[in-house]
Motif scaffolding. Sequence first.
Motif, PDB file in Angstrom:
ATOM      1  N   VAL A  13       0.827  -1.196   0.000  1.00 14.59           N
ATOM      2  CA  VAL A  13       0.000   0.000   0.000  1.00 14.59           C
ATOM      3  C   VAL A  13       0.868   1.254   0.000  1.00 14.59           C
ATOM      4  O   VAL A  13       1.914   1.298   0.664  1.00 14.59           O
ATOM      5  N   THR A  14       0.469   2.245  -0.754  1.00 16.59           N
ATOM      6  CA  THR A  14       1.109   3.561  -0.970  1.00 16.59           C
ATOM      7  C   THR A  14       2.337   3.486  -1.872  1.00 16.59           C
ATOM      8  O   THR A  14       2.902   4.522  -2.206  1.00 16.59           O
ATOM      9  N   MET A  15       2.742   2.299  -2.288  1.00 19.92           N
ATOM     10  CA  MET A  15       3.953   2.179  -3.103  1.00 19.92           C
ATOM     11  C   MET A  15       3.575   2.071  -4.576  1.00 19.92           C
ATOM     12  O   MET A  15       2.449   2.363  -4.969  1.00 19.92           O
ATOM     13  N   SER A  16       4.509   1.666  -5.412  1.00 23.63           N
ATOM     14  CA  SER A  16       4.266   1.489  -6.846  1.00 23.63           C
ATOM     15  C   SER A  16       5.178   0.376  -7.348  1.00 23.63           C
ATOM     16  O   SER A  16       5.957  -0.205  -6.575  1.00 23.63           O
ATOM     17  N   ALA A  17       5.108   0.105  -8.637  1.00 22.20           N
ATOM     18  CA  ALA A  17       5.971  -0.917  -9.230  1.00 22.20           C
ATOM     19  C   ALA A  17       7.447  -0.614  -9.008  1.00 22.20           C
ATOM     20  O   ALA A  17       8.289  -1.517  -9.035  1.00 22.20           O
TER      21      ALA A  17
ATOM     22  N   ALA B  39      19.051   8.434  -2.952  1.00 18.44           N
ATOM     23  CA  ALA B  39      18.176   9.569  -2.646  1.00 18.44           C
ATOM     24  C   ALA B  39      17.009   9.615  -3.617  1.00 18.44           C
ATOM     25  O   ALA B  39      15.863   9.895  -3.228  1.00 18.44           O
ATOM     26  N   ALA B  40      17.265   9.319  -4.885  1.00 13.96           N
ATOM     27  CA  ALA B  40      16.209   9.341  -5.895  1.00 13.96           C
ATOM     28  C   ALA B  40      15.165   8.263  -5.619  1.00 13.96           C
ATOM     29  O   ALA B  40      13.961   8.500  -5.761  1.00 13.96           O
ATOM     30  N   GLN B  41      15.607   7.073  -5.238  1.00 14.90           N
ATOM     31  CA  GLN B  41      14.665   6.002  -4.926  1.00 14.90           C
ATOM     32  C   GLN B  41      13.812   6.348  -3.710  1.00 14.90           C
ATOM     33  O   GLN B  41      12.605   6.095  -3.698  1.00 14.90           O
ATOM     34  N   ALA B  42      14.430   6.927  -2.693  1.00 16.10           N
ATOM     35  CA  ALA B  42      13.682   7.317  -1.502  1.00 16.10           C
ATOM     36  C   ALA B  42      12.668   8.407  -1.818  1.00 16.10           C
ATOM     37  O   ALA B  42      11.550   8.402  -1.298  1.00 16.10           O
ATOM     38  N   LEU B  43      13.061   9.342  -2.681  1.00 14.79           N
ATOM     39  CA  LEU B  43      12.136  10.412  -3.065  1.00 14.79           C
ATOM     40  C   LEU B  43      10.964   9.847  -3.880  1.00 14.79           C
ATOM     41  O   LEU B  43       9.813  10.289  -3.700  1.00 14.79           O
ATOM     42  N   THR B  44      11.226   8.871  -4.731  1.00 12.83           N
ATOM     43  CA  THR B  44      10.151   8.217  -5.475  1.00 12.83           C
ATOM     44  C   THR B  44       9.173   7.546  -4.509  1.00 12.83           C
ATOM     45  O   THR B  44       7.947   7.668  -4.664  1.00 12.83           O
ATOM     46  N   ALA B  45       9.701   6.844  -3.504  1.00  9.63           N
ATOM     47  CA  ALA B  45       8.841   6.181  -2.527  1.00  9.63           C
ATOM     48  C   ALA B  45       8.002   7.193  -1.754  1.00  9.63           C
ATOM     49  O   ALA B  45       6.811   6.966  -1.500  1.00  9.63           O
ATOM     50  N   ALA B  46       8.618   8.324  -1.402  1.00 10.72           N
ATOM     51  CA  ALA B  46       7.891   9.357  -0.678  1.00 10.72           C
ATOM     52  C   ALA B  46       6.784   9.964  -1.538  1.00 10.72           C
ATOM     53  O   ALA B  46       5.663  10.203  -1.063  1.00 10.72           O
ATOM     54  N   THR B  47       7.085  10.209  -2.798  1.00  7.90           N
ATOM     55  CA  THR B  47       6.080  10.769  -3.711  1.00  7.90           C
ATOM     56  C   THR B  47       4.958   9.778  -3.955  1.00  7.90           C
ATOM     57  O   THR B  47       3.776  10.151  -4.004  1.00  7.90           O
ATOM     58  N   ASP B  48       5.305   8.502  -4.107  1.00  4.02           N
ATOM     59  CA  ASP B  48       4.283   7.461  -4.259  1.00  4.02           C
ATOM     60  C   ASP B  48       3.322   7.492  -3.070  1.00  4.02           C
ATOM     61  O   ASP B  48       2.098   7.399  -3.238  1.00  4.02           O
ATOM     62  N   LEU B  49       3.883   7.602  -1.897  1.00  4.40           N
ATOM     63  CA  LEU B  49       3.067   7.604  -0.680  1.00  4.40           C
ATOM     64  C   LEU B  49       2.125   8.805  -0.648  1.00  4.40           C
ATOM     65  O   LEU B  49       0.926   8.672  -0.409  1.00  4.40           O
ATOM     66  N   ILE B  50       2.662   9.981  -0.915  1.00  8.16           N
ATOM     67  CA  ILE B  50       1.866  11.202  -0.839  1.00  8.16           C
ATOM     68  C   ILE B  50       0.739  11.199  -1.868  1.00  8.16           C
ATOM     69  O   ILE B  50      -0.369  11.671  -1.596  1.00  8.16           O
ATOM     70  N   GLU B  51       1.003  10.651  -3.038  1.00  5.17           N
ATOM     71  CA  GLU B  51       0.036  10.718  -4.129  1.00  5.17           C
ATOM     72  C   GLU B  51      -0.856   9.479  -4.253  1.00  5.17           C
ATOM     73  O   GLU B  51      -1.635   9.367  -5.201  1.00  5.17           O
ATOM     74  N   CYS B  52      -0.770   8.573  -3.299  1.00 10.57           N
ATOM     75  CA  CYS B  52      -1.659   7.419  -3.308  1.00 10.57           C
ATOM     76  C   CYS B  52      -3.075   7.882  -2.970  1.00 10.57           C
ATOM     77  O   CYS B  52      -3.303   8.545  -1.950  1.00 10.57           O
ATOM     78  N   ALA B  53      -4.042   7.529  -3.808  1.00  4.07           N
ATOM     79  CA  ALA B  53      -5.416   8.018  -3.653  1.00  4.07           C
ATOM     80  C   ALA B  53      -6.275   7.126  -2.765  1.00  4.07           C
ATOM     81  O   ALA B  53      -7.396   7.515  -2.419  1.00  4.07           O
ATOM     82  N   VAL B  54      -5.787   5.952  -2.403  1.00  2.00           N
ATOM     83  CA  VAL B  54      -6.644   4.991  -1.692  1.00  2.00           C
ATOM     84  C   VAL B  54      -6.097   4.599  -0.323  1.00  2.00           C
ATOM     85  O   VAL B  54      -6.536   3.608   0.259  1.00  2.00           O
ATOM     86  N   THR B  55      -5.182   5.382   0.196  1.00  2.00           N
ATOM     87  CA  THR B  55      -4.554   5.028   1.464  1.00  2.00           C
ATOM     88  C   THR B  55      -5.578   4.827   2.572  1.00  2.00           C
ATOM     89  O   THR B  55      -5.589   3.795   3.264  1.00  2.00           O
ATOM     90  N   ASP B  56      -6.447   5.807   2.775  1.00  2.00           N
ATOM     91  CA  ASP B  56      -7.427   5.710   3.863  1.00  2.00           C
ATOM     92  C   ASP B  56      -8.376   4.541   3.655  1.00  2.00           C
ATOM     93  O   ASP B  56      -8.769   3.867   4.620  1.00  2.00           O
ATOM     94  N   ASP B  57      -8.766   4.297   2.404  1.00  2.00           N
ATOM     95  CA  ASP B  57      -9.676   3.183   2.120  1.00  2.00           C
ATOM     96  C   ASP B  57      -9.042   1.854   2.512  1.00  2.00           C
ATOM     97  O   ASP B  57      -9.667   1.014   3.167  1.00  2.00           O
ATOM     98  N   VAL B  58      -7.791   1.650   2.108  1.00  2.00           N
ATOM     99  CA  VAL B  58      -7.125   0.379   2.359  1.00  2.00           C
ATOM    100  C   VAL B  58      -6.827   0.205   3.848  1.00  2.00           C
ATOM    101  O   VAL B  58      -7.065  -0.869   4.422  1.00  2.00           O
ATOM    102  N   LEU B  59      -6.338   1.250   4.494  1.00  2.16           N
ATOM    103  CA  LEU B  59      -6.004   1.134   5.919  1.00  2.16           C
ATOM    104  C   LEU B  59      -7.253   0.984   6.779  1.00  2.16           C
ATOM    105  O   LEU B  59      -7.180   0.466   7.895  1.00  2.16           O
ATOM    106  N   GLY B  60      -8.399   1.418   6.270  1.00  5.73           N
ATOM    107  CA  GLY B  60      -9.631   1.310   7.036  1.00  5.73           C
ATOM    108  C   GLY B  60     -10.453   0.079   6.736  1.00  5.73           C
ATOM    109  O   GLY B  60     -11.548  -0.087   7.285  1.00  5.73           O
TER     110      GLY B  60
END
Length: 270
Positions: free
Chosen positions: A14-18, A161-182
Motif C-alpha cells: 500500500v502507498t507504493m508502486s511498481a 536519494a532518488a529512490q527514496a524520493l520516489t517512494a515518498a512521492t508514491d506515498l503522498i500521491e496514493c489516492a486509496v490510502t485511507d480506504d485500504v487502511l480502514g
Amino acid sequence: MSSGKSSVVLFHGVTMSAAAWEGVVPWLTDHHDVVALTALGHRGGPVVRERPVTVRDIVDAAERMLDDRGIAQAHLAGNSLGGWMAIELALRGRALSVCALSPAGFWDGGGHGQTDAVRKLRRTIALVQLTRRVQPLALRSGVVRRLALRDIACRADRLTAAQALTAATDLIECAVTDDVLGTEEQIASVPSLPCPITLAWSEKDAILPPAVNGRIAQERFPQARFEILPGVGHVPMIDDPKLVAATILATTGAVPAVTGVPSASPDADG
C-alpha cells in the motif's frame, strides 16, 4: 514473440508502486519474464472512479491488468497488500505459485494484528506528508533515509536519494490510502491451497510482526510453506533485494531454496 519463459508478476504494498521492485527485477529476468504492476489508486496505476475502494476492487483491477496482458496464469509475488493480492488472485485460479512477503490480510475478526500496523503506517505517512518540501534535500542523507523509513525497513540508507524520493512521492500521491487502511476485509482460511504458496515473513517486520500476523497466517494456511527472511524489515525489497529474488525463484522452482542466507545470489549456478 514469447521468450518461452514463464511469467512472474509482482505486486507492491500500500502507498507504493511498481518502482518498489526495482532492485529485485534484474535478479529474476534470467529465469522469467517479469511484470511489475502498479495497483489501482496508486501513483502510476489505474485511476479510481468510485470511492471507497476495497481490497476486492484492487484485486479485480489487477486481474483486468493480467487479462490485458494476455496472462492467464503466472507465478505471483507480492509484499504486504501485494502479497494479499497475490493470494486472492491465486484463489481465482490465476497463479502457478505465490510468494507472499509479509502479506497483509491476516488478522482476526477483532482487528488483532491490524490496529498496530495501521497506527505505524499512519505515523510514517504523516511524517512524509509534513516533510514534503524538504525531502529533496533531506533524503540525500543516508541517516535521514534510514530514520524516516525505520518502520518499514532496517536499512533504508541502501536506497539512493532518488529512490527514496520516489517512494515518498508514491506515498503522498496514493489516492486509496485511507480506504485500504480502514478496510475490515481479511484473508479467510481455505480447505486446500490452489497452488504452491510460500509465506515469507520478514524477521524484523515492525508493521506485521511474524509472532502476530505470521502466526495467524500459519493457522489459516497450514499447508503453505512458511519461512522467516533474516535481517529484513516489512518491505524486504529495500533491505535485501537479492534475498527477495532468491525466495521468489525458489517458490517458482527456478532455483533451490536459500532460506537463512540473507545475501544469497539467485543465480542458478550458485
